[in-house]
Design a protein around this motif. Structure first.
Motif: not given
Length: 418
Positions: A185-190, A151-158, A84-87
């Motif tokens: 990617y970020s909005t769909n993840s949230i 882990f998958i969420l953070v790795t995908g963001l990276f 959220t913060v990074y997006t």
């Protein structure tokens, strides 16, 4: 270039502050997080020749995630907060500095001001939405840690960010398309995580209701059996009285009294069943057995079902143990001891109150008993209460209190809904 980097850092710090302060973190935790991120940015800038973009990005991600996890102890929430913060910061950067590349080679200084104003606007909007939909509270009810999912969420963001920074996009529109992929990617993840959590909570609630239904079904069967047995007992008692067999009638009454004392649920046991947090339930069960062993009368009052405690569970157990130990130690030196433990849960607020009898002749200084170094047990001098107040000070939504009223000492702590 320096102005853009400072602008990016300030926006990131402001977003973290507004999305966490008094919602998730207290003043001390927020300050520690912001200072650590500022220090990292300073190090990355001073030694920028030694840090690649990928390494710098990974360090920022790791530090933000680690800070959130250290203070919340929730893997999935920390991952979502990082995204959220990074997006938010990236999206605002995109619609200001990145978009300006279509018109200016060097963006004008006024864009930095627009960037900050948009950051403030979006941050307040997101903070309002988090409050309105009780987003953070959803994570308080989760039992699983969801290590792999986080882990998958953070790795995908990276990965999507690494592709954006390192792929040699031939055109500006190609770079814009890459930024759009990051945003999607970020909005769909949230959104997916929010729906996933609500689904998990709904399933847990259904399981809880099913277990309650089973419990009440068993209680109904027991009541039916009891009514049948009680009717037979009354008939037997009536026959003894009619035949003037008074001794036999008294023996029957004594037998049934012993049976009910040994087999029927005690009021304290019924209250214990309303605690849906196993560690707290286990702590009170051991404490009740301890009081029974020392023949100390007590009462456990739990009016409503309690499924979560509102603060870190270890801190809650430690604080609760301090109250219980103080009451037990004081009761050993009182002619007529009695302890009442009361846990009430109303509108998201949790009150934990422990009352015990004390010797009226013994004066208690309420200021001294909360001092860290004051640990004398005799006369209920406040063993561990200083630690209790220190623990409560870590949370903006919690407070402790003590009260002395003639022959009664009351120690409590209150956890307020965020």
């Amino acid at each position: 270039m320096l102005i853009s980097e400072i602008n990016y850092m300030l926006n990131l710090l402001f977003i973290i502050f507004l999305l966490s302060y008094n919602l998730l973190l207290n003043k001390r935790q927020t300050a520690m997080m912001l200072l650590s991120i500022t220090a990292l940015f300073a190090i990355l800038y001073l030694f920028r020749a030694f840090f690649s973009i990928s390494l710098a990005l990974a360090l920022v991600f790791l530090l933000v995630f680690t800070n959130f996890y250290l203070f919340t102890k929730k893997w999935l929430l920390s991952a979502i907060l990082l995204i959220t913060v990074y997006t938010m910061n990236g999206f605002i950067w995109f619609i200001t500095f990145d978009f300006s590349q279509l018109f200016w080679t060097e963006p004008p200084l006024v864009l930095a001001l627009i960037n900050i104003l948009l950051t403030v606007l979006f941050s307040f909007l997101i903070r309002h939405l988090l409050n309105r939909f009780n987003f953070y509270e959803m994570f308080d009810h989760l039992v699983k840690k969801y290590y792999l999912f986080s882990f998958i969420l953070v790795t995908g963001l990276f990965i999507v960010n690494a592709i954006h920074f390192f792929y040699p996009w031939p055109t500006t529109f190609g770079s814009f398309y890459s930024s759009l992929i990051i945003f999607l990617y970020s909005t769909n993840s949230i959104i997916f995580t929010a729906f996933f959590i609500r689904s998990e909570l709904s399933q847990e609630q259904l399981n809880h209701l099913a277990s309650q239904a089973d419990y009440y079904h068993i209680q109904a069967e027991n009541l039916h059996d009891f009514k049948h047995d009680y009717h037979n007992i009354l008939l037997s008692l009536a026959i003894h009285i009619k035949k003037q067999e008074n001794d036999d009638a008294l023996d029957l009454i004594k037998q049934q009294t012993r049976y009910f004392n040994d087999n029927v649920f005690h009021q304290n046991e019924t209250a214990l069943l309303k605690l849906g947090v196993p560690p707290v339930q286990g702590l009170l069960k051991l404490y009740m057995e301890k009081l029974d062993q020392y023949n100390i009368p007590y009462a456990l009052v739990v009016p409503d079902t309690i499924n979560y405690v509102g603060i870190d569970l270890i801190d809650f157990i430690r604080s609760f143990t301090i109250l219980l130990d103080n009451a037990f130690e004081a009761s050993l030196n009182v002619p007529e001891p009695f302890i009442q433990v009361k846990l009430t849960h109303l509108d998201g607020h949790l009150d934990v109150v422990v009352e015990n009898q004390i010797d009226p002749a013994v004066a208690i200084d309420t200021d001294r008993v909360t001092k860290k170094s004051f640990t004398t047990k005799a006369g209920h001098k406040g063993r561990g209460l200083g630690i209790l107040f220190k623990i409560m000070d870590r949370y903006d939504n919690a407070e402790a209190g003590i009260q002395v009223d003639k022959s009664k000492f009351t120690a409590s702590f209150h956890i307020y809904s965020l």
